[in-house]
Design an enzyme around this catalytic site. Structure first.
Site, PDB file in Angstrom:
ATOM      1  N   GLU A 181      -4.840   7.627  -3.044  1.00 41.69           N
ATOM      2  CA  GLU A 181      -5.282   6.344  -2.510  1.00 41.69           C
ATOM      3  C   GLU A 181      -5.592   5.350  -3.626  1.00 41.69           C
ATOM      4  O   GLU A 181      -5.465   4.136  -3.435  1.00 41.69           O
ATOM      5  CB  GLU A 181      -6.499   6.526  -1.608  1.00 41.69           C
ATOM      6  CG  GLU A 181      -6.213   7.247  -0.299  1.00 41.69           C
ATOM      7  CD  GLU A 181      -5.188   6.533   0.571  1.00 41.69           C
ATOM      8  OE1 GLU A 181      -5.057   5.290   0.453  1.00 41.69           O
ATOM      9  OE2 GLU A 181      -4.512   7.217   1.358  1.00 41.69           O
ATOM     10  N   HIS A 237       0.828  -1.204   0.000  1.00 40.16           N
ATOM     11  CA  HIS A 237       0.000   0.000   0.000  1.00 40.16           C
ATOM     12  C   HIS A 237       0.866   1.258   0.000  1.00 40.16           C
ATOM     13  O   HIS A 237       0.676   2.161  -0.835  1.00 40.16           O
ATOM     14  CB  HIS A 237      -0.913  -0.015   1.232  1.00 40.16           C
ATOM     15  CG  HIS A 237      -1.832   1.159   1.339  1.00 40.16           C
ATOM     16  ND1 HIS A 237      -3.141   1.127   0.918  1.00 40.16           N
ATOM     17  CD2 HIS A 237      -1.635   2.418   1.816  1.00 40.16           C
ATOM     18  CE1 HIS A 237      -3.710   2.309   1.131  1.00 40.16           C
ATOM     19  NE2 HIS A 237      -2.813   3.110   1.690  1.00 40.16           N
ATOM     20  N   GLU A 238       1.804   1.323   0.927  1.00 35.28           N
ATOM     21  CA  GLU A 238       2.639   2.518   1.022  1.00 35.28           C
ATOM     22  C   GLU A 238       3.542   2.668  -0.196  1.00 35.28           C
ATOM     23  O   GLU A 238       3.822   3.781  -0.637  1.00 35.28           O
ATOM     24  CB  GLU A 238       3.453   2.498   2.315  1.00 35.28           C
ATOM     25  CG  GLU A 238       2.623   2.491   3.590  1.00 35.28           C
ATOM     26  CD  GLU A 238       1.577   3.604   3.655  1.00 35.28           C
ATOM     27  OE1 GLU A 238       1.821   4.695   3.095  1.00 35.28           O
ATOM     28  OE2 GLU A 238       0.514   3.371   4.267  1.00 35.28           O
ATOM     29  N   HIS A 288       1.704   4.555  -2.870  1.00 40.04           N
ATOM     30  CA  HIS A 288       1.794   6.006  -2.670  1.00 40.04           C
ATOM     31  C   HIS A 288       3.139   6.531  -3.161  1.00 40.04           C
ATOM     32  O   HIS A 288       3.222   7.555  -3.849  1.00 40.04           O
ATOM     33  CB  HIS A 288       1.658   6.338  -1.179  1.00 40.04           C
ATOM     34  CG  HIS A 288       0.260   6.332  -0.657  1.00 40.04           C
ATOM     35  ND1 HIS A 288      -0.746   7.105  -1.182  1.00 40.04           N
ATOM     36  CD2 HIS A 288      -0.305   5.654   0.380  1.00 40.04           C
ATOM     37  CE1 HIS A 288      -1.861   6.910  -0.509  1.00 40.04           C
ATOM     38  NE2 HIS A 288      -1.625   6.023   0.451  1.00 40.04           N
TER      39      HIS A 288
END
Length: 499
Positions: free
Chosen positions: A294, A264-265, A268
């Site tokens: 997101e 997830h990170e 980003h």
């Protein structure tokens, strides 16, 4: 006029440098700062914030922007310079409404609140955090008061994260989405449950870390321009196009926490690392909005990282790291990591239930802003909504109202962007599959370069040049719409649960 444009770019570069310095201090605060440094850190961040605010609201900048607005009318409206001026005007008008003393006070309150939240979560003691959150809520009400009355006071907060989007618009999207997701969850509930017990056993922390590093390296995360650290709540910090850092956390008894948090990170980070170099040290060197941001993190976490083609390549590697998984077949593992079940923790929720966690938070934030819920009553209100929405009740504050860091940072207005990001990710995905028909075959071979190249060209390089709805429509042909996401969920869970 070129000279004036250069003046603007110099000012924006100064503001970018100050923002980067504040960002480094914030990253340090969340990763390795000594606990007793919180007050001093608040003063440091407040001072830098005040300096940036003074520059961002100066009469000289206002005069310069008035002159440049005339010049911008003769430019290609989609050019970097025209967009730079457009957003500089927007930022100036927004910043000049907020007093400098308020900026300093807010930074100091948040620094102490962040430390208090971390301690409160560790002790599972909301009362320790409550007075700090009450100050933040008071600051939030004051912030809203600096702006003209909106259709709903929450609009002002939402606009900081989703420019020009309204509360009523988000509610309408969520109302459509809620009905369809609840129906899907109901259907899943009639089927035999997936076994994911193999995910709940001891997993060596160092090996978890190393596997996560291997995955995001394959994704394209550049370790010459980034690093990874541990944090109580994972986040990504971008200080420049050449310094974008990620964090993760590790549960030694549950594999998913690190696995999908790291992906997830990294999503980003890939976005911030992909902005066009010419946008560096300008007001365009950031994402179009938090929802678009997101969409990138949720895409790499879920549409890529929870897909069967991804694990055709990576599962043998995971089994090498953790031999206890050798008796678990690929399809069983895939079904296990996609198990649909109401759960306590948002960041560990499956895709079928995740958006309900967001709707809960949005409703609580709106209730707080409307004065219908007081800070002291948040634990009870939270637990009631968890039971209403998901049928589970948190056994303690750490797994309930204290699980997210956002309120300690003053991020009221942020949460809806997670669900909106899910919707955008699916809309983009449908377009990506049209443009790269063999994409999933590439995943099976451990190749993610075509996906990253598509995102670089269509999303990342633009930075903040376009408003979120504008960008989504430019790439997909429609504004943010839940239809693509529900098509994705229904197809995926129909296969997993034989609906």
């Amino acid at each position: 006029m070129e000279k004036k444009l250069e003046q603007l770019k110099e000012t924006l570069a100064t503001l970018a440098d100050l923002g980067g310095a504040v960002g480094v201090l914030g990253w340090d605060q969340q990763t390795c700062m000594p606990p007793m440094a919180a007050e001093a850190r608040g003063q440091q961040m407040g001072t830098l914030g005040r300096l940036a605010h003074d520059i961002a609201t100066s009469a000289e900048l206002g005069k310069l922007l008035e002159e440049l607005k005339v010049h911008a009318a003769d430019l290609d409206p989609d050019s970097d310079d025209a967009r730079m001026i457009k957003f500089a005007v927007r930022d100036f008008e927004q910043a000049t409404r907020i007093p400098g003393d308020f900026v300093v006070e807010q930074a100091q309150v948040i620094a102490l609140a962040s430390q208090a939240w971390s301690e409160a979560k560790e002790k599972s003691d909301f009362a320790h955090f409550q007075p700090h959150l009450e100050k933040i809520v008071d600051l939030t009400h004051r912030l809203i008061g600096f702006f003209p009355p909106a259709e709903h006071p929450y609009d002002t907060l939402l606009d900081f994260y989703e420019p020009e989007m309204k509360t009523a618009e988000v509610k309408s999207i969520f109302n459509t989405l809620r009905t369809q997701q609840v129906e899907l969850i109901r259907k899943i509930g009639t089927k035999p449950q997936v076994d994911d017990s193999f995910l709940h056993q001891p997993f060596d922390e160092k090996k978890q870390w190393d596997f996560g590093v291997e995955v995001v390296t394959k994704y394209g995360y550049d370790w010459q321009r980034g690093r990874q650290d541990k944090a109580p709540h994972p986040f990504t910090s971008s200080f420049s196009i050449n310094d974008v850092r990620i964090t993760t956390r590790i549960n030694p008894e549950f594999l998913n926490t690190m696995l999908f948090g790291t992906m997830h990170e990294a999503g980003h980070a890939l976005y911030d690392l992909g902005h066009a170099p010419e946008l560096e040290r300008t007001n365009l060197n950031t994402g179009a909005s938090q929802a678009v941001h997101e969409s990138q993190s949720r895409m790499w976490e879920n549409l890529v990282g929870r897909s069967l083609p991804f694990w055709r390549y990576f599962y043998p590697r995971l089994q090498e790291y953790f031999p206890q998984l050798t008796k678990v077949g690929l399809v069983d593992f895939y079904r296990g990591i996609n198990k649909s079940q109401p759960s306590l923790i948002r960041v560990e929720a499956d895709e079928s239930t995740y958006n309900l966690h967001i709707m809960l938070r949005l409703e609580l934030e709106i209730a707080i802003i409307e004065g219908k819920v007081q800070v002291k009553d948040l634990p009870q209100a939270w637990n009631q909504k968890m039971e209403e929405y998901l049928g589970v009740t948190p056994p303690d504050d750490a797994r309930g109202v204290l699980q997210d860091v956002h309120w300690s940072w003053g991020y009221f207005g942020y949460f809806s962007t997670y669900a909106l990001g899910n919707l955008i990710s699916a809309q983009l995905w449908e377009q990506i599959i049209k443009d790269i028909p063999d994409l999933e075959d590439q995943f099976s071979l451990g190749r993610f370069d075509s996906l990253l190249a598509w995102l670089r060209k269509n999303i990342h390089c633009h930075g903040r040049k376009y408003l979120p709805q504008e960008l989504v429509q430019k790439v997909t042909g429609s504004k943010i719409d839940p239809a693509a996401y529900m098509r994705y969920l229904n197809k995926k869970y129909t296969q997993i649960y034989d609906l």
